[in-house]
Design a protein around this motif. Structure first.
Motif, PDB file in Angstrom:
ATOM      1  N   THR A 416      17.449   4.806 -15.876  1.00  0.00           N
ATOM      2  CA  THR A 416      18.843   4.390 -15.789  1.00  0.00           C
ATOM      3  C   THR A 416      19.274   4.262 -14.325  1.00  0.00           C
ATOM      4  N   PHE A 417      18.866   5.243 -13.514  1.00  0.00           N
ATOM      5  CA  PHE A 417      19.187   5.181 -12.083  1.00  0.00           C
ATOM      6  C   PHE A 417      18.523   3.967 -11.435  1.00  0.00           C
ATOM      7  N   GLU A 418      17.243   3.725 -11.791  1.00  0.00           N
ATOM      8  CA  GLU A 418      16.521   2.594 -11.204  1.00  0.00           C
ATOM      9  C   GLU A 418      17.202   1.274 -11.538  1.00  0.00           C
ATOM     10  N   LYS A 419      17.646   1.151 -12.787  1.00  0.00           N
ATOM     11  CA  LYS A 419      18.336  -0.064 -13.206  1.00  0.00           C
ATOM     12  C   LYS A 419      19.614  -0.273 -12.401  1.00  0.00           C
ATOM     13  N   ALA A 420      20.410   0.800 -12.269  1.00  0.00           N
ATOM     14  CA  ALA A 420      21.657   0.692 -11.529  1.00  0.00           C
ATOM     15  C   ALA A 420      21.400   0.409 -10.051  1.00  0.00           C
ATOM     16  N   PHE A 421      20.362   1.026  -9.500  1.00  0.00           N
ATOM     17  CA  PHE A 421      20.028   0.855  -8.081  1.00  0.00           C
ATOM     18  C   PHE A 421      19.647  -0.591  -7.796  1.00  0.00           C
ATOM     19  N   ILE A 422      18.773  -1.168  -8.635  1.00  0.00           N
ATOM     20  CA  ILE A 422      18.349  -2.562  -8.442  1.00  0.00           C
ATOM     21  C   ILE A 422      19.546  -3.503  -8.614  1.00  0.00           C
ATOM     22  N   ALA A 423      20.395  -3.208  -9.621  1.00  0.00           N
ATOM     23  CA  ALA A 423      21.559  -4.065  -9.854  1.00  0.00           C
ATOM     24  C   ALA A 423      22.496  -4.073  -8.661  1.00  0.00           C
ATOM     25  N   GLN A 424      22.757  -2.898  -8.094  1.00  0.00           N
ATOM     26  CA  GLN A 424      23.673  -2.818  -6.957  1.00  0.00           C
ATOM     27  C   GLN A 424      23.097  -3.504  -5.720  1.00  0.00           C
ATOM     28  N   ARG A 425      21.814  -3.276  -5.445  1.00  0.00           N
ATOM     29  CA  ARG A 425      21.186  -3.913  -4.276  1.00  0.00           C
ATOM     30  C   ARG A 425      21.100  -5.421  -4.474  1.00  0.00           C
ATOM     31  N   GLY A 426      20.908  -5.851  -5.722  1.00  0.00           N
ATOM     32  CA  GLY A 426      20.807  -7.277  -5.997  1.00  0.00           C
ATOM     33  C   GLY A 426      22.090  -8.022  -5.715  1.00  0.00           C
ATOM     34  N   GLU A 427      23.234  -7.339  -5.905  1.00  0.00           N
ATOM     35  CA  GLU A 427      24.517  -7.982  -5.642  1.00  0.00           C
ATOM     36  C   GLU A 427      24.693  -8.302  -4.156  1.00  0.00           C
ATOM     37  N   GLN A 428      23.952  -7.589  -3.312  1.00  0.00           N
ATOM     38  CA  GLN A 428      24.134  -7.719  -1.869  1.00  0.00           C
ATOM     39  C   GLN A 428      23.011  -8.521  -1.211  1.00  0.00           C
ATOM     40  N   THR A 429      22.147  -9.130  -2.034  1.00  0.00           N
ATOM     41  CA  THR A 429      20.960  -9.802  -1.509  1.00  0.00           C
ATOM     42  C   THR A 429      20.970 -11.267  -1.923  1.00  0.00           C
ATOM     43  N   SER A 430      20.536 -12.125  -1.017  1.00  0.00           N
ATOM     44  CA  SER A 430      20.634 -13.570  -1.253  1.00  0.00           C
ATOM     45  C   SER A 430      19.482 -14.152  -2.048  1.00  0.00           C
ATOM     46  N   SER A 431      18.339 -13.465  -2.116  1.00  0.00           N
ATOM     47  CA  SER A 431      17.183 -14.003  -2.831  1.00  0.00           C
ATOM     48  C   SER A 431      16.328 -12.889  -3.397  1.00  0.00           C
ATOM     49  N   LEU A 432      15.546 -13.232  -4.425  1.00  0.00           N
ATOM     50  CA  LEU A 432      14.653 -12.241  -5.020  1.00  0.00           C
ATOM     51  C   LEU A 432      13.578 -11.811  -4.040  1.00  0.00           C
ATOM     52  N   ALA A 433      13.078 -12.746  -3.242  1.00  0.00           N
ATOM     53  CA  ALA A 433      12.041 -12.404  -2.264  1.00  0.00           C
ATOM     54  C   ALA A 433      12.573 -11.381  -1.271  1.00  0.00           C
ATOM     55  N   LYS A 434      13.814 -11.580  -0.827  1.00  0.00           N
ATOM     56  CA  LYS A 434      14.417 -10.641   0.116  1.00  0.00           C
ATOM     57  C   LYS A 434      14.659  -9.285  -0.555  1.00  0.00           C
ATOM     58  N   LEU A 435      15.098  -9.330  -1.822  1.00  0.00           N
ATOM     59  CA  LEU A 435      15.331  -8.083  -2.561  1.00  0.00           C
ATOM     60  C   LEU A 435      14.037  -7.291  -2.706  1.00  0.00           C
ATOM     61  N   ALA A 436      12.934  -7.973  -3.037  1.00  0.00           N
ATOM     62  CA  ALA A 436      11.643  -7.291  -3.162  1.00  0.00           C
ATOM     63  C   ALA A 436      11.245  -6.655  -1.834  1.00  0.00           C
ATOM     64  N   ASP A 437      11.468  -7.383  -0.727  1.00  0.00           N
ATOM     65  CA  ASP A 437      11.148  -6.834   0.595  1.00  0.00           C
ATOM     66  C   ASP A 437      11.977  -5.593   0.891  1.00  0.00           C
ATOM     67  N   GLU A 438      13.285  -5.668   0.591  1.00  0.00           N
ATOM     68  CA  GLU A 438      14.159  -4.530   0.875  1.00  0.00           C
ATOM     69  C   GLU A 438      13.809  -3.313   0.024  1.00  0.00           C
ATOM     70  N   LEU A 439      13.373  -3.562  -1.214  1.00  0.00           N
ATOM     71  CA  LEU A 439      12.987  -2.448  -2.088  1.00  0.00           C
ATOM     72  C   LEU A 439      11.562  -1.977  -1.829  1.00  0.00           C
TER      73      LEU A 439
END
Length: 466
Positions: A416-439
């Motif tokens: 549940t925490f992982e889901k919320a964490f990815i969702a919140q970070r995704g709102e602040q990221t412009s692309s999936l590639a960038k999101l994967a890098d940040e995570l």
């Protein structure tokens, strides 16, 4: 004479298990008898009035099958355990434990044990022309409840793969019924009259897994006795290895070698033994995620993954919820001696709309809980835990969970925490590639997690896929 039949059955009961223990509602031993010779002075006289944890100090209230049966109403079948007596002697055993229910209340538990240390692992009793084997307790395909296309396809695949001896990898979330599928495969196969042994790899320390799998030779280490492992015991049958992704990678290599060569060597032994065992393995995550995170060896995965069966989560087959609800109501009517006819329209709508993160197991437990409070023939909203009825149960934009709206296991909490964490970070990221890098995860792993949690991203907005 019927009485003679019963007398012969009871007096020969040791032919199909080695010991029986009965505990009361406080998990105090009220009856204990072994049908095999033992050198640890374990008998009824010196165990009455104690708890299983007193007799076997390595057990706790959470690992003792008797304790869990009394506390949670949990049934354990074909569970392998290492029991360490107060004298220091260790015994390997296969255990079956069932709660004893009277008028809807758990009043105790009964546990039957088969000691792996025994020279022979007897699995049947012959009474005239009657043969009763351990397989009578196993699930069959008809025990898989549902009429959805997903379940129809799963049953079809079970029927097909049960006709072969190919190793199988089952994957699905916690609570979806992976062992039910494994038992159904065995019950439908030509191996059905031989042993099905289940081993949860996460429940046993990796240091003990090798001896449980392959057995030991007397003198191979201090206190070691000559005893067969589960691969020898299940020869001609099936071994189900649950949560293999929790197994040490070195142990995975030894398992792969045994599967490839169809031979095992006991610890301390020199002569390999041929085995004819079908391996069914299970993981509670997507296989690719386990490979990416180096929790499953690629060579073992390739050896096991010739046949892969996915057990769908309950949220993907919500049309089956009414069938499951009816089934569990029948089960608990019988166990609790009640006469519940069904659920109210409000409850029915909720059951079909809730996402069930704990899957079928959570649905079953929620209905059991409601049975405890039901005061009429229809289960109402107030009979369920209030945690199911919080207004913010399924927010469109997941937020960080807190102790008030999340109720579940540690694993479910982390997810549940992982889901919320990815969702919140995704709102602040412009692309999936960038999101994967940040995570700091691969794009493939990110895609898997997005699918798992039903998340999608577009124009910097995270939404839940309905």
């Amino acid at each position: 004479m019927l009485n003679d039949v019963y007398y012969n059955l009871v007096t020969n009961i040791g032919n199909f298990f080695d010991g029986i223990m009965i505990v009361d509602e406080n998990c105090i031993v009220r009856y204990n008898r072994l049908f095999v010779d033992n050198d640890i002075n374990l008998n009824e006289k010196n165990s009455i009035g104690k708890t299983p944890m007193d007799i076997w100090p390595n057990l706790t209230a959470e690992t003792s099958t008797c304790s869990r049966a009394v506390k949670y109403g949990e049934t354990s079948t074909n569970q392998t355990q290492i029991l360490r007596h107060a004298s220091g002697r260790e015994i390997s055993a296969v255990d079956n434990t069932f709660p004893i229910v009277e008028n809807g209340q758990i009043i105790g538990a009964i546990s039957t044990t088969k000691f792996i240390d025994a020279l022979t692992f007897r699995n049947r009793i012959d009474l005239s022309n009657l043969t009763v084997t351990h397989t009578d307790d196993l699930y069959m395909t008809q025990d898989i409840i549902g009429a959805s296309e997903e379940i129809k396809l799963l049953k079809y695949k079970i029927h097909k793969v049960s006709q072969t001896n190919t190793s199988i990898l089952i994957y699905g979330e916690t609570g979806t019924g992976k062992e039910l599928v494994a038992q159904s495969i065995h019950s439908s196969s030509t191996r059905k009259n031989n042993l099905f042994i289940s081993q949860n790899c996460a429940a046993i320390p990796n240091t003990l897994l090798e001896s449980i799998f392959f057995g030991t030779t007397k003198g191979s280490y201090t206190g070691a006795e000559s005893k067969a492992g589960i691969f020898e015991l299940a020869n001609g049958g099936t071994v189900f290895l649950d949560e293999i992704n929790s197994m040490d990678l070195n142990m995975q290599a030894k398992l792969l070698k045994a599967i490839e060569e169809k031979k095992i060597t006991r610890i301390g032994g020199s002569a390999p033994k041929k085995i004819d065992v079908r391996i069914i393995a299970a993981i509670n995550e997507h296989p690719q995620c386990c490979i990416n995170e180096n929790r499953i060896r690629k060579d073992l995965f390739y050896r096991l993954s010739g046949v892969q069966l996915e057990v769908p989560p309950l949220r993907e087959r919500k049309g089956d919820i009414p069938y499951l609800t009816t089934h569990f109501i029948k089960v608990y009517n019988k166990e609790m001696k009640k006469n519940i006819k069904g659920v109210s329209p409000e409850v029915s709508d909720f059951l079909k709309s809730y996402d069930w993160p704990g899957n079928v197991r959570e649905l079953k437990n929620s209905i059991e809980g409601a049975f405890n409070f039901a005061s009429s023939s229809i289960i109402e909203k107030d009979d369920f835990s209030r945690l199911y009825w919080l207004d913010d149960q399924t927010p469109s934009t997941p937020s960080y969970p807190d102790q008030y709206w999340f109720n579940g296991s540690l694993k479910e909490g982390l997810e549940t925490f992982e889901k919320a964490f990815i969702a919140q970070r995704g709102e602040q990221t412009s692309s999936l590639a960038k999101l994967a890098d940040e995570l700091k995860i691969s794009r493939q792993t990110l895609n898997y997690k997005l699918n798992k949690y039903q998340l999608k991203f577009g124009r910097n907005k995270s939404t839940k896929v309905k």
